[in-house]
Design a protein around this motif. Structure first.
Motif, PDB file in Angstrom:
ATOM      1  N   LEU A  71       0.531  -1.058  -0.127  1.00 12.47           N
ATOM      2  CA  LEU A  71      -0.397   0.095  -0.125  1.00 12.47           C
ATOM      3  C   LEU A  71       0.863   1.050  -0.199  1.00 12.47           C
ATOM      4  O   LEU A  71       1.956   1.865   1.112  1.00 12.47           O
ATOM      5  CB  LEU A  71      -0.922   0.525   1.402  1.00 12.47           C
ATOM      6  CG  LEU A  71      -2.334  -1.015   1.633  1.00 12.47           C
ATOM      7  CD1 LEU A  71      -2.506  -1.449   3.106  1.00 12.47           C
ATOM      8  CD2 LEU A  71      -3.027  -0.635   0.348  1.00 12.47           C
ATOM      9  N   PHE A 131      -4.824   6.493   1.488  1.00  8.98           N
ATOM     10  CA  PHE A 131      -4.209   5.626   0.878  1.00  8.98           C
ATOM     11  C   PHE A 131      -4.530   5.243  -0.855  1.00  8.98           C
ATOM     12  O   PHE A 131      -5.653   5.126  -0.833  1.00  8.98           O
ATOM     13  CB  PHE A 131      -4.719   4.307   1.064  1.00  8.98           C
ATOM     14  CG  PHE A 131      -4.211   4.076   2.773  1.00  8.98           C
ATOM     15  CD1 PHE A 131      -4.168   4.552   3.626  1.00  8.98           C
ATOM     16  CD2 PHE A 131      -2.632   3.142   3.146  1.00  8.98           C
ATOM     17  CE1 PHE A 131      -3.267   4.911   5.196  1.00  8.98           C
ATOM     18  CE2 PHE A 131      -2.180   2.822   3.897  1.00  8.98           C
ATOM     19  CZ  PHE A 131      -2.674   3.784   5.018  1.00  8.98           C
ATOM     20  N   GLY A 132      -3.517   4.242  -1.151  1.00 10.88           N
ATOM     21  CA  GLY A 132      -4.214   3.587  -3.170  1.00 10.88           C
ATOM     22  C   GLY A 132      -4.212   2.666  -2.674  1.00 10.88           C
ATOM     23  O   GLY A 132      -4.463   2.034  -1.516  1.00 10.88           O
ATOM     24  N   TYR A 183      -9.002   4.843  10.940  1.00  7.10           N
ATOM     25  CA  TYR A 183      -9.368   3.679  10.013  1.00  7.10           C
ATOM     26  C   TYR A 183     -10.235   3.306   9.621  1.00  7.10           C
ATOM     27  O   TYR A 183     -10.489   2.034  10.393  1.00  7.10           O
ATOM     28  CB  TYR A 183      -7.729   3.803   9.047  1.00  7.10           C
ATOM     29  CG  TYR A 183      -7.046   5.192   8.859  1.00  7.10           C
ATOM     30  CD1 TYR A 183      -6.232   5.191  10.181  1.00  7.10           C
ATOM     31  CD2 TYR A 183      -6.872   5.628   7.554  1.00  7.10           C
ATOM     32  CE1 TYR A 183      -5.473   6.476   9.462  1.00  7.10           C
ATOM     33  CE2 TYR A 183      -5.702   6.693   7.531  1.00  7.10           C
ATOM     34  CZ  TYR A 183      -5.719   6.680   8.255  1.00  7.10           C
ATOM     35  OH  TYR A 183      -4.442   8.278   8.078  1.00  7.10           O
ATOM     36  N   GLN A 196     -11.254  -0.108   6.472  1.00  5.85           N
ATOM     37  CA  GLN A 196     -10.720  -0.485   5.681  1.00  5.85           C
ATOM     38  C   GLN A 196     -11.498  -1.884   4.813  1.00  5.85           C
ATOM     39  O   GLN A 196     -12.102  -2.441   5.467  1.00  5.85           O
ATOM     40  CB  GLN A 196      -9.073  -1.508   5.938  1.00  5.85           C
ATOM     41  CG  GLN A 196      -8.603  -1.747   4.391  1.00  5.85           C
ATOM     42  CD  GLN A 196      -7.503  -2.263   4.891  1.00  5.85           C
ATOM     43  OE1 GLN A 196      -6.811  -2.810   5.865  1.00  5.85           O
ATOM     44  NE2 GLN A 196      -6.585  -2.890   3.562  1.00  5.85           N
ATOM     45  N   GLN A 220      -8.728  -2.911  -0.780  1.00  6.97           N
ATOM     46  CA  GLN A 220      -8.199  -2.137  -1.031  1.00  6.97           C
ATOM     47  C   GLN A 220      -7.746  -0.949   0.636  1.00  6.97           C
ATOM     48  O   GLN A 220      -6.971  -1.593   0.770  1.00  6.97           O
ATOM     49  CB  GLN A 220      -9.462  -1.037  -0.742  1.00  6.97           C
ATOM     50  CG  GLN A 220     -10.730  -0.797  -1.776  1.00  6.97           C
ATOM     51  CD  GLN A 220     -11.930  -0.881  -2.001  1.00  6.97           C
ATOM     52  OE1 GLN A 220     -12.022   0.683  -1.329  1.00  6.97           O
ATOM     53  NE2 GLN A 220     -13.604  -0.789  -2.372  1.00  6.97           N
ATOM     54  N   GLY A 221      -7.237   0.004  -0.186  1.00 13.54           N
ATOM     55  CA  GLY A 221      -5.945   0.202   1.049  1.00 13.54           C
ATOM     56  C   GLY A 221      -7.518   1.125   2.162  1.00 13.54           C
ATOM     57  O   GLY A 221      -8.451   1.587   1.737  1.00 13.54           O
ATOM     58  N   PRO A 222      -6.689   1.521   3.246  1.00 18.47           N
ATOM     59  CA  PRO A 222      -8.003   2.047   5.130  1.00 18.47           C
ATOM     60  C   PRO A 222      -8.121   3.396   4.407  1.00 18.47           C
ATOM     61  O   PRO A 222      -7.157   4.136   3.190  1.00 18.47           O
ATOM     62  CB  PRO A 222      -6.567   2.296   5.598  1.00 18.47           C
ATOM     63  CG  PRO A 222      -5.703   0.940   5.288  1.00 18.47           C
ATOM     64  CD  PRO A 222      -5.900   1.567   3.651  1.00 18.47           C
ATOM     65  N   PHE A 224      -9.222   7.591   5.739  1.00 19.84           N
ATOM     66  CA  PHE A 224      -9.729   8.278   7.237  1.00 19.84           C
ATOM     67  C   PHE A 224     -10.778   8.101   7.146  1.00 19.84           C
ATOM     68  O   PHE A 224     -11.813   8.357   6.165  1.00 19.84           O
ATOM     69  CB  PHE A 224      -9.144   9.479   6.833  1.00 19.84           C
ATOM     70  CG  PHE A 224      -9.214  10.865   7.964  1.00 19.84           C
ATOM     71  CD1 PHE A 224     -10.531  11.060   7.897  1.00 19.84           C
ATOM     72  CD2 PHE A 224      -8.070  10.332   9.215  1.00 19.84           C
ATOM     73  CE1 PHE A 224     -10.928  12.263   8.682  1.00 19.84           C
ATOM     74  CE2 PHE A 224      -8.727  11.455  10.032  1.00 19.84           C
ATOM     75  CZ  PHE A 224      -9.528  12.176   9.955  1.00 19.84           C
ATOM     76  N   GLN A 271     -10.551  11.586  13.281  1.00 24.89           N
ATOM     77  CA  GLN A 271      -9.773  11.704  13.774  1.00 24.89           C
ATOM     78  C   GLN A 271      -9.672  12.947  15.492  1.00 24.89           C
ATOM     79  O   GLN A 271     -10.629  13.972  15.428  1.00 24.89           O
ATOM     80  CB  GLN A 271      -8.354  12.743  13.568  1.00 24.89           C
ATOM     81  CG  GLN A 271      -7.234  12.108  14.484  1.00 24.89           C
ATOM     82  CD  GLN A 271      -6.247  13.188  13.496  1.00 24.89           C
ATOM     83  OE1 GLN A 271      -6.060  14.301  12.949  1.00 24.89           O
ATOM     84  NE2 GLN A 271      -5.308  12.580  13.860  1.00 24.89           N
ATOM     85  N   TYR A 309      -9.247  -0.091  11.897  1.00 27.34           N
ATOM     86  CA  TYR A 309      -8.108  -0.161  12.973  1.00 27.34           C
ATOM     87  C   TYR A 309      -8.872   1.535  13.632  1.00 27.34           C
ATOM     88  O   TYR A 309      -8.438   2.759  12.868  1.00 27.34           O
ATOM     89  CB  TYR A 309      -7.091   0.399  11.728  1.00 27.34           C
ATOM     90  CG  TYR A 309      -6.843  -1.168  11.538  1.00 27.34           C
ATOM     91  CD1 TYR A 309      -7.248  -0.942  10.053  1.00 27.34           C
ATOM     92  CD2 TYR A 309      -5.935  -1.957  11.898  1.00 27.34           C
ATOM     93  CE1 TYR A 309      -6.987  -1.893   9.408  1.00 27.34           C
ATOM     94  CE2 TYR A 309      -5.998  -3.108  11.333  1.00 27.34           C
ATOM     95  CZ  TYR A 309      -6.837  -3.197  10.169  1.00 27.34           C
ATOM     96  OH  TYR A 309      -6.138  -4.210   9.279  1.00 27.34           O
ATOM     97  N   LEU A 352       3.257   5.979  12.536  1.00 25.38           N
ATOM     98  CA  LEU A 352       1.506   5.765  13.368  1.00 25.38           C
ATOM     99  C   LEU A 352       1.776   4.384  12.947  1.00 25.38           C
ATOM    100  O   LEU A 352       1.845   3.585  11.838  1.00 25.38           O
ATOM    101  CB  LEU A 352       1.159   6.139  11.324  1.00 25.38           C
ATOM    102  CG  LEU A 352       0.492   7.824  12.174  1.00 25.38           C
ATOM    103  CD1 LEU A 352      -0.167   8.210  10.946  1.00 25.38           C
ATOM    104  CD2 LEU A 352      -0.300   7.762  13.166  1.00 25.38           C
ATOM    105  N   PHE A 369      -0.397   0.026  13.083  1.00 23.31           N
ATOM    106  CA  PHE A 369      -1.343  -0.574  12.613  1.00 23.31           C
ATOM    107  C   PHE A 369      -1.810  -1.596  14.037  1.00 23.31           C
ATOM    108  O   PHE A 369      -1.100  -1.929  13.967  1.00 23.31           O
ATOM    109  CB  PHE A 369      -1.904  -0.919  11.353  1.00 23.31           C
ATOM    110  CG  PHE A 369      -2.589  -0.007  10.114  1.00 23.31           C
ATOM    111  CD1 PHE A 369      -1.621   1.713   9.991  1.00 23.31           C
ATOM    112  CD2 PHE A 369      -4.180   0.784  10.131  1.00 23.31           C
ATOM    113  CE1 PHE A 369      -1.886   2.160   8.805  1.00 23.31           C
ATOM    114  CE2 PHE A 369      -4.795   1.499   8.529  1.00 23.31           C
ATOM    115  CZ  PHE A 369      -2.998   2.479   8.684  1.00 23.31           C
TER     116      PHE A 369
END
Lengths: 113, 111
Positions: free
Chosen positions: A90, A104-105, B36, B38, B42-44, B46, B49, B87, B99, B101
Motif C-alpha cells: 500500500l 491510501f492507494g 481508519y 478498510q 482496498q487501502g485504508p 480515514f 480523528q 483500525y 503511526l 496499525f
C-alpha cells in the motif's frame, strides 16, 4: 478523481527476480509512505519520504528499497523477492508531518512464485 | 509508542448503532487518536480523528474520555456496506513514521 494511484494492481514475480511497484499522487503531498499488508494482518509501515528525505523503519529488511524521483512519484523496489514477501503493498500520502491523515492507494498485490 | 487494543471482531444488524472501543493505556500527551476503515482489497480510508471529548463528522462520532486511555468509534445506523475492518491508531502529529496499525476490528453487518 484518483488521488493515489498504484500500478500495477496485481504483480506476479519469480523468486529472486527484482520487482518494482509504482505509486503516484495528484494531491501534491509532501509525504509518501509504503506499507506491507499480509493476509488478515494490519498494514505495516516499511518507510516514508518527507520530500526527498528518506525514513526507513528499523525492522524493514534491506531487500526493500525506495525511490522518489519527484513529488508525484514513489517506487518500491524489492531486490530479491522471497515467498514471504507476497503481500499487498500500500502506498499512502499525507500533506505533511503536521497532519496524520493519510490517503491510501488501492494497493498492489504481489505474488511470488 | 502507544499500543492499541481492539476487539478482533463484532457483528451487527443493519440499522443498528455500532460502538467499537479501543484501549490505549499509555497514550502520550501529544498523541491523537485516528480511525481508519478498510474494505477487502482496498487501502485504508480515514474516518475520524480526535484528541479529547467528542468529535463528529458525517460518517461517525468519536468519544474520548477525560483520561484518554480509551476511545470509542460510533457508527450510527450501519448498513451492509459498513462491513469492513476498523483500525484505531494513536500517534503524535509530526511523527508520521510512528503511526502503527493495530490488529483492527472486523465488523460484519447482516440483514
Amino acid at each position: 478523481d484518483a488521488m493515489v494511484i498504484q500500478n500495477p494492481r496485481y504483480q506476479v514475480t519469480q523468486f529472486g527476480k527484482p520487482v518494482t511497484l509504482s505509486c503516484s499522487q495528484t494531491l501534491n503531498h509532501n509525504v509518501m509512505y509504503w506499507y506491507q499488508q499480509k493476509s488478515s494482518q494490519a498494514p505495516k509501515l516499511l518507510f516514508h519520504y518527507y520530500d526527498k528525505d528518506f525514513n526507513n523503519e528499523a525492522d524493514t529488511p534491506d531487500n526493500f528499497q525506495s525511490r522518489r524521483p519527484n513529488t508525484s512519484f514513489c517506487f518500491l523496489d524489492i531486490r530479491s523477492p522471497g515467498l514471504g514477501d507476497a503481500a499487498m503493498y500500500l502506498c499512502a500520502t499525507s500533506r505533511g508531518l503536521r497532519r496524520d491523515t493519510q490517503y491510501f492507494g488501492p494497493g498492489t498485490r504481489l505474488t511470488v512464485l | 509508542l502507544a499500543k492499541t487494543t481492539q476487539p478482533i471482531s463484532m457483528d451487527s444488524y443493519e440499522g443498528q448503532e455500532v460502538n467499537i472501543t479501543c484501549s490505549h493505556n499509555n497514550i502520550a500527551t501529544n498523541d491523537y487518536i485516528t480511525w481508519y476503515q478498510q474494505f477487502p482489497s482496498q487501502g485504508p480510508r480515514f474516518i475520524i480523528q480526535g484528541y479529547k471529548t467528542k468529535v463528529t463528522n458525517e460518517v461517525a462520532s468519536l468519544f474520548i474520555p477525560a483520561d484518554r486511555k480509551s476511545s470509542t468509534l460510533s457508527l450510527p445506523r450501519v448498513s451492509l456496506s459498513d462491513t469492513a475492518v476498523y483500525y484505531c491508531l494513536v500517534g503524535a502529529r509530526g511523527t508520521a513514521s510512528k503511526l502503527t496499525f493495530g490488529t483492527g476490528t472486523r465488523l460484519q453487518v447482516t440483514l
